[in-house]
Design a protein around this motif. Structure first.
Motif, PDB file in Angstrom:
ATOM      1  N   ALA A  84       0.832  -1.203   0.000  1.00 17.42           N
ATOM      2  CA  ALA A  84       0.000   0.000   0.000  1.00 17.42           C
ATOM      3  C   ALA A  84       0.868   1.255   0.000  1.00 17.42           C
ATOM      4  CB  ALA A  84      -0.918  -0.006   1.220  1.00 17.42           C
ATOM      5  N   GLY A  85       0.396   2.276  -0.700  1.00 13.82           N
ATOM      6  CA  GLY A  85       1.048   3.573  -0.683  1.00 13.82           C
ATOM      7  C   GLY A  85       2.264   3.690  -1.580  1.00 13.82           C
ATOM      8  N   LYS A  86       2.513   2.699  -2.446  1.00 14.39           N
ATOM      9  CA  LYS A  86       3.690   2.748  -3.314  1.00 14.39           C
ATOM     10  C   LYS A  86       3.330   2.900  -4.787  1.00 14.39           C
ATOM     11  CE  LYS A  86       6.987   0.469  -0.280  1.00 14.39           C
ATOM     12  NZ  LYS A  86       8.059  -0.550  -0.175  1.00 14.39           N
ATOM     13  N   GLY A  87       2.075   3.282  -5.043  1.00 18.16           N
ATOM     14  CA  GLY A  87       1.674   3.502  -6.427  1.00 18.16           C
ATOM     15  C   GLY A  87       1.455   2.225  -7.198  1.00 18.16           C
ATOM     16  N   CYS A  88       0.989   1.178  -6.509  1.00 13.95           N
ATOM     17  CA  CYS A  88       0.783  -0.119  -7.151  1.00 13.95           C
ATOM     18  C   CYS A  88      -0.654  -0.244  -7.650  1.00 13.95           C
ATOM     19  CB  CYS A  88       1.065  -1.258  -6.175  1.00 13.95           C
ATOM     20  SG  CYS A  88       2.718  -1.207  -5.429  1.00 13.95           S
ATOM     21  N   LEU A  89      -0.844  -0.969  -8.714  1.00 13.37           N
ATOM     22  CA  LEU A  89      -2.190  -1.237  -9.225  1.00 13.37           C
ATOM     23  C   LEU A  89      -2.986  -2.111  -8.267  1.00 13.37           C
ATOM     24  CD1 LEU A  89      -1.322  -1.847 -12.962  1.00 13.37           C
ATOM     25  CD2 LEU A  89      -2.845  -0.081 -12.103  1.00 13.37           C
ATOM     26  N   SER A 113       3.271  -2.601 -15.824  1.00 13.09           N
ATOM     27  CA  SER A 113       2.025  -2.458 -16.581  1.00 13.09           C
ATOM     28  C   SER A 113       2.034  -1.098 -17.271  1.00 13.09           C
ATOM     29  CB  SER A 113       0.799  -2.572 -15.668  1.00 13.09           C
ATOM     30  OG  SER A 113      -0.389  -2.387 -16.413  1.00 13.09           O
ATOM     31  N   ALA A 114       1.556  -1.081 -18.507  1.00  9.96           N
ATOM     32  CA  ALA A 114       1.399   0.169 -19.251  1.00  9.96           C
ATOM     33  C   ALA A 114       0.076   0.101 -19.999  1.00  9.96           C
ATOM     34  CB  ALA A 114       2.550   0.372 -20.222  1.00  9.96           C
ATOM     35  N   SER A 115      -0.763   1.130 -19.831  1.00  9.04           N
ATOM     36  CA  SER A 115      -2.075   1.151 -20.473  1.00  9.04           C
ATOM     37  C   SER A 115      -2.275   2.479 -21.184  1.00  9.04           C
ATOM     38  CB  SER A 115      -3.185   0.953 -19.439  1.00  9.04           C
ATOM     39  OG  SER A 115      -3.085  -0.320 -18.830  1.00  9.04           O
ATOM     40  N   ALA A 116      -3.040   2.412 -22.281  1.00  7.35           N
ATOM     41  CA  ALA A 116      -3.348   3.621 -23.031  1.00  7.35           C
ATOM     42  C   ALA A 116      -4.795   3.568 -23.487  1.00  7.35           C
ATOM     43  CB  ALA A 116      -2.420   3.754 -24.235  1.00  7.35           C
ATOM     44  N   ASP A 117      -5.539   4.672 -23.262  1.00  4.19           N
ATOM     45  CA  ASP A 117      -6.891   4.824 -23.796  1.00  4.19           C
ATOM     46  C   ASP A 117      -6.780   5.497 -25.157  1.00  4.19           C
ATOM     47  OD1 ASP A 117      -8.139   3.731 -21.559  1.00  4.19           O
ATOM     48  OD2 ASP A 117      -8.068   5.642 -20.487  1.00  4.19           O
ATOM     49  N   VAL A 118      -7.231   4.815 -26.198  1.00 10.57           N
ATOM     50  CA  VAL A 118      -7.098   5.307 -27.561  1.00 10.57           C
ATOM     51  C   VAL A 118      -8.392   6.028 -27.941  1.00 10.57           C
ATOM     52  CG1 VAL A 118      -6.527   4.704 -29.929  1.00 10.57           C
ATOM     53  CG2 VAL A 118      -5.590   3.354 -28.044  1.00 10.57           C
ATOM     54  N   GLY A 119      -8.446   7.317 -27.634  1.00 14.03           N
ATOM     55  CA  GLY A 119      -9.651   8.098 -27.894  1.00 14.03           C
ATOM     56  C   GLY A 119     -10.844   7.480 -27.185  1.00 14.03           C
ATOM     57  N   THR A 120     -11.966   7.427 -27.881  1.00 12.64           N
ATOM     58  CA  THR A 120     -13.159   6.760 -27.337  1.00 12.64           C
ATOM     59  C   THR A 120     -13.246   5.327 -27.834  1.00 12.64           C
ATOM     60  OG1 THR A 120     -14.498   7.548 -29.205  1.00 12.64           O
ATOM     61  CG2 THR A 120     -14.398   8.951 -27.243  1.00 12.64           C
ATOM     62  N   LEU A 121     -12.209   4.897 -28.565  1.00 13.11           N
ATOM     63  CA  LEU A 121     -12.238   3.582 -29.189  1.00 13.11           C
ATOM     64  C   LEU A 121     -12.107   2.464 -28.171  1.00 13.11           C
ATOM     65  CD1 LEU A 121     -12.388   2.540 -32.122  1.00 13.11           C
ATOM     66  CD2 LEU A 121      -9.901   2.389 -32.093  1.00 13.11           C
ATOM     67  N   GLY A 227      12.403   6.506  -8.488  1.00 19.51           N
ATOM     68  CA  GLY A 227      12.094   5.180  -7.973  1.00 19.51           C
ATOM     69  C   GLY A 227      10.963   4.480  -8.691  1.00 19.51           C
ATOM     70  N   THR A 228      10.389   5.126  -9.715  1.00 20.83           N
ATOM     71  CA  THR A 228       9.274   4.527 -10.451  1.00 20.83           C
ATOM     72  C   THR A 228       9.491   4.691 -11.955  1.00 20.83           C
ATOM     73  OG1 THR A 228       7.856   6.491 -10.680  1.00 20.83           O
ATOM     74  CG2 THR A 228       7.771   5.304  -8.571  1.00 20.83           C
ATOM     75  N   LEU A 229       8.689   3.957 -12.715  1.00 17.62           N
ATOM     76  CA  LEU A 229       8.655   4.155 -14.160  1.00 17.62           C
ATOM     77  C   LEU A 229       7.507   5.051 -14.578  1.00 17.62           C
ATOM     78  CD1 LEU A 229       9.475   0.655 -15.709  1.00 17.62           C
ATOM     79  CD2 LEU A 229      11.016   2.499 -15.045  1.00 17.62           C
ATOM     80  N   GLY A 230       6.632   5.397 -13.639  1.00 16.48           N
ATOM     81  CA  GLY A 230       5.517   6.241 -14.028  1.00 16.48           C
ATOM     82  C   GLY A 230       4.408   6.259 -12.998  1.00 16.48           C
ATOM     83  N   ASP A 231       3.275   6.776 -13.422  1.00 18.19           N
ATOM     84  CA  ASP A 231       2.116   7.014 -12.557  1.00 18.19           C
ATOM     85  C   ASP A 231       0.949   6.204 -13.089  1.00 18.19           C
ATOM     86  OD1 ASP A 231      -0.210   8.168 -11.344  1.00 18.19           O
ATOM     87  OD2 ASP A 231       0.954   9.973 -10.914  1.00 18.19           O
ATOM     88  N   ILE A 232       0.196   5.547 -12.178  1.00 22.54           N
ATOM     89  CA  ILE A 232      -0.943   4.739 -12.614  1.00 22.54           C
ATOM     90  C   ILE A 232      -2.211   5.566 -12.793  1.00 22.54           C
ATOM     91  CG2 ILE A 232      -0.027   2.649 -11.551  1.00 22.54           C
ATOM     92  CD1 ILE A 232      -2.008   3.070  -9.249  1.00 22.54           C
ATOM     93  N   ASN A 233      -2.177   6.832 -12.439  1.00 22.38           N
ATOM     94  CA  ASN A 233      -3.383   7.653 -12.522  1.00 22.38           C
ATOM     95  C   ASN A 233      -3.306   8.751 -13.575  1.00 22.38           C
ATOM     96  OD1 ASN A 233      -4.886   6.419 -10.317  1.00 22.38           O
ATOM     97  ND2 ASN A 233      -3.308   7.295  -8.980  1.00 22.38           N
ATOM     98  N   THR A 234      -2.099   9.137 -13.983  1.00 23.90           N
ATOM     99  CA  THR A 234      -1.945  10.226 -14.942  1.00 23.90           C
ATOM    100  C   THR A 234      -1.208   9.727 -16.176  1.00 23.90           C
ATOM    101  OG1 THR A 234      -1.823  11.828 -13.122  1.00 23.90           O
ATOM    102  CG2 THR A 234      -1.077  12.563 -15.299  1.00 23.90           C
ATOM    103  N   THR A 269      -0.568   5.376 -18.924  1.00 29.10           N
ATOM    104  CA  THR A 269      -0.330   5.230 -17.494  1.00 29.10           C
ATOM    105  C   THR A 269       0.603   4.052 -17.310  1.00 29.10           C
ATOM    106  OG1 THR A 269      -2.289   3.835 -17.250  1.00 29.10           O
ATOM    107  CG2 THR A 269      -2.564   6.190 -16.842  1.00 29.10           C
ATOM    108  N   VAL A 270       1.508   4.152 -16.346  1.00 26.90           N
ATOM    109  CA  VAL A 270       2.551   3.135 -16.192  1.00 26.90           C
ATOM    110  C   VAL A 270       2.731   2.804 -14.726  1.00 26.90           C
ATOM    111  CG1 VAL A 270       5.009   2.624 -16.529  1.00 26.90           C
ATOM    112  CG2 VAL A 270       3.763   3.898 -18.278  1.00 26.90           C
ATOM    113  N   GLN A 271       2.841   1.490 -14.425  1.00 29.08           N
ATOM    114  CA  GLN A 271       3.288   1.055 -13.103  1.00 29.08           C
ATOM    115  C   GLN A 271       4.625   0.356 -13.237  1.00 29.08           C
ATOM    116  OE1 GLN A 271       1.446  -2.038 -10.196  1.00 29.08           O
ATOM    117  NE2 GLN A 271       3.474  -2.673 -10.924  1.00 29.08           N
ATOM    118  N   GLY A 272       5.601   0.781 -12.462  1.00 36.19           N
ATOM    119  CA  GLY A 272       6.901   0.130 -12.418  1.00 36.19           C
ATOM    120  C   GLY A 272       7.642   0.645 -11.217  1.00 36.19           C
ATOM    121  N   LEU A 273       7.818  -0.198 -10.205  1.00 35.05           N
ATOM    122  CA  LEU A 273       8.483   0.197  -8.965  1.00 35.05           C
ATOM    123  C   LEU A 273       9.903  -0.367  -8.990  1.00 35.05           C
ATOM    124  CD1 LEU A 273       8.175   1.570  -6.188  1.00 35.05           C
ATOM    125  CD2 LEU A 273       7.417  -0.647  -5.286  1.00 35.05           C
TER     126      LEU A 273
END
Length: 718
Positions: A84-89, A113-121, A227-234, A269-273
């Motif tokens: 908890a509290g480490k930016g994990c999915l 994990s890396a995710s991308a929303d492609v427009g409304t598709l 310490g991370t590869l990215g943010d899971i929310n932005t 958005t990316v998760q990587g600790l």
């Protein structure tokens, strides 16, 4: 491309495909253990037939959770993110209490994990995930996989779409409802009561088919927090895509809306600790430089069947190191400082895998390489010039069985050096009238060289005979010399084309059984230099040259040759464009044995008498520049004579061209040895020194030079 999902999909709403990720402890679909095992076994079976994936570069030890502590892409190590509290999915069921296994541990978690929303598709996801076979946290059911997921709606029903993304390119057809819903969980393992998950195999499945044996790097958000590869929310732009594509593009009918066939998203958005422990596994093994043959030392394709594997240990990692070859039993390596190495036993043709394991079970990434010793085939194809032709700049076309092969070619006699950048069709510069021979060979990625394909072209309206006795055994455009030593070993001395010899190479054994060995020129009309030899029973054998310095299996071309005491390869002596032999019998008569351009003779004709007074006879080629093959011979008082051929199986007279040759033995005619396009002679003196006597092209010598020592050990020179 990847297959459909190899494990039950998470229920809709439990996946991480929304515009913002939510921390989730949702379980996988719950199924009975027997059913789960059956599904996994069925799903895993076709994975071996899938395209070779890229992979992670290494993994850490399995800790008390039953999962590897980290996976590395060669640049960064990512620990399993579940606290908890480490930016994990995923977080523990009770995030207010410390995580513990199995009591307070999420049913699934991610190394990456890396995710991308492609427009409304819809959405795209790539991940390296930990989970449990049936959902709930049960020790012994730990599993992992590399996930690739595409979920898109609002597409044209049954239309085909191409998705270009950081880990490859997929072509998928939308269903009748205009949806694409495809998940691939590659490398998924099925643990049992006695067999743990193959965690190295999980890492080796990550991710995409963009390169064999290459390491797949993790995506990193631009501006990622320390310490991370990215943010899971932005969502933000990313770097590090191993395919070079740091975006997701969907191409196909109306993909971006009516009339818009392409839509692209570059924000993920990316998760990587990043792992905080200091102990890493061995670096991924590699082929030693000398074991990675061919045009590249990084393509992992080699013709070395017993390659040496090397690698290094990072600081803090303890040996010993063992190699796992093709998932077989461990093999001990030699560890010198931080470098480990092992020469493998000969391997079969095809693809192989090697990974290293250090003390504590720390694994490296997997080296995938291919052993290929099969030479490509090459052939000359239409269109090619007619022969004879008036076109002085002939163009020749050729092809190979290996589409990736590279070609070298030459057009003798004007273009003797191999052109290493030859491409089909090859058009040559203006050539003089006469006979020209085109050679082409192919080399594949592993460095295997094809047999040489050849074709003769007569330029000009008048057909002329070839007066050159081929003495170029490796088709490098330079005259060579062969010799037999006292043990019967046959050696090739390659000429430099400037009157010197390169270090010798062994090309045969057991030649002591032969009582005469003759350089026959191109006897069978395949444009490669051959050798003829007589055995002790009087049988005559043809050794067909391959054009690479070796010979094919011998073919008998005569018998009863014991009655002949001097056999000479004379080139084309009668003007029919086929290589001939001359031989002297016990009565001193000289005979011409007319070659048929294949593997036998058209018969013999007497061309001289009284030749018993000559103690050395050689076929010198066209020594006086009249385009007719000649003979040279030494008499009993040491005089050297030129017998000028008339081009039609006879002589146009003789002339003395030297004196004092009694001090020389082993007189041979190597052709044009110094590259001035004039026939030369070579001879060994009583001290074992080898001398080159340079012809001047008009029937005389232009000087001599020593080109070797220690030749007294040779029982035959040709």
């Amino acid at each position: 491309m990847f297959s459909q999902s190899v494990r039950p999909k998470m229920p809709d709403g439990a996946n991480r495909s929304g515009s913002a990720h939510t921390k989730s402890t949702t379980t996988l679909g719950r199924i009975a253990p027997a059913v789960a095992g059956a599904l996994l076994a069925a799903a895993l079976s076709p994975l071996g037939a899938m395209p070779a994936n890229a992979e992670t570069a290494g993994m850490g030890p399995v800790d008390s959770t039953g999962f590897p502590t980290w996976y590395s892409d060669g640049t960064v190590r990512l620990q399993l993110c579940y606290e908890a509290g480490k930016g994990c999915l995923s977080e523990p069921p009770n995030p207010d209490q410390p995580a513990s296994y199995p009591g307070n541990f999420p049913e699934e978690a991610f190394w990456f994990s890396a995710s991308a929303d492609v427009g409304t598709l819809g959405s795209y996801e790539a991940a390296l995930e930990a989970a449990h076979v049936n959902g709930p946290v049960v020790p012994g059911e730990q599993m992992g996989f590399a996930r690739l997921r595409f979920r898109f709606n609002g597409l044209r029903p049954n239309a085909q779409y191409t998705i270009t993304h950081p880990y490859g390119v997929e072509t998928i057809t939308a269903d009748a409802g205009g949806r694409i819903n495809q998940t691939t969980d590659a490398g998924a393992c099925a643990p049992t009561d006695t067999v743990a998950c193959d965690w190295a195999g999980v890492g080796a499945a990550f991710l995409g088919d963009f390169g064999r044996g290459t390491t797949a790097t993790f995506l990193t958000q631009v501006g990622a927090a320390a310490g991370t590869l990215g943010d899971i929310n932005t969502a933000r732009p990313v770097t590090g895509a191993p395919s070079g594509i740091n975006s997701v593009t969907v191409s196909g009918p109306d993909a971006g809306g009516p009339g818009i066939n392409t839509i692209t998203q570059s924000n993920f958005t990316v998760q990587g600790l990043i792992a905080t422990d200091s102990v890493g596994g061995p670096n991924t093994p590699d082929l030693a430089t000398a074991s990675d043959s061919g045009r590249s030392n990084s393509d992992n394709i080699t013709n070395v069947t017993a390659p040496t594997i090397t690698g290094t240990l990072p600081a803090g990692t303890a040996g010993p190191v063992q190699l796992i070859v093709d998932n077989g039993a461990p093999r001990a390596t030699t560890l010198t400082g931080s470098t480990y190495s092992l020469k493998l036993a000969p391997l079969a043709q095809g693809r192989h895998s090697v990974r290293a394991v250090a003390a504590g079970g720390l694994n490296s990434g997997t080296l995938n390489f291919t052993v290929d010793t099969a030479a490509p085939a090459v052939s000359i194809v239409a269109p090619f010039p007619s022969s004879p032709t008036l076109d002085t700049t002939p163009a020749l076309s050729f092809t190979s069985s290996d589409t990736g092969a590279r070609f070298e070619c030459q057009l003798q006699p004007a273009n003797m050096a191999w052109d290493p950048t030859c491409a089909s069709p090859k058009t040559w510069d203006a050539q003089a009238s006469g006979t020209h021979v085109f050679h082409v060979r192919a080399t594949d990625a592993a460095g295997n060289v094809s047999p040489v394909a050849s074709r003769a072209v007569q330029i000009g309206s008048t057909v002329t005979a070839s007066t050159v006795k081929a003495q170029d055994f490796n088709l490098d455009g330079k005259a060579d010399t062969l010799s037999r030593d006292s043990s019967g070993t046959l050696w090739l001395y390659r000429g430099t084309g400037t009157g010197r010899l390169l270090p010798r190479t062994q090309v045969g054994v057991g030649w002591n059984a032969m009582t005469a060995i003759v350089s026959a020129g191109d006897f069978n009309s395949d444009f490669k230099a051959d050798v003829v030899a007589r055995d002790s029973s009087g049988r005559l054998w043809l050794y067909r040259g391959t054009g690479n310095g070796t010979f094919l299996a011998k073919i008998q071309i005569g018998s009863g040759w014991n009655g002949l005491n001097s056999i000479v390869g004379v080139g084309d002596f009668n003007g029919d464009r086929k290589a001939d032999l001359t031989a002297r019998d016990a009565s001193g008569k000289l005979w011409l044995y007319r070659g048929n351009g294949g593997t036998s003779f058209l018969g013999r004709v007497q061309i001289g008498s009284g030749w018993n007074g000559l103690n050395s006879i050689v076929g010198i080629g066209d020594f006086n520049g009249d385009r007719k093959a000649d003979l040279a011979a030494r008499d009993s008082v040491g005089r050297l004579w030129l017998y000028r051929g008339n081009g039609s199986a006879g002589f146009a007279g003789s002339a003395q061209i030297g004196t004092g040759w009694n001090g020389l033995n082993g007189i041979v005619a190597p052709g044009d040895f110094d590259g001035d396009r004039k026939a030369d002679l070579a001879a060994r003196d009583s001290a074992g020194r080898l001398w080159l006597y340079r012809g001047n092209g008009t029937g005389r010598f232009a000087g001599s030079a020593q080109i070797g020592t220690g030749w007294n050990s040779m029982s035959a020179i040709l």
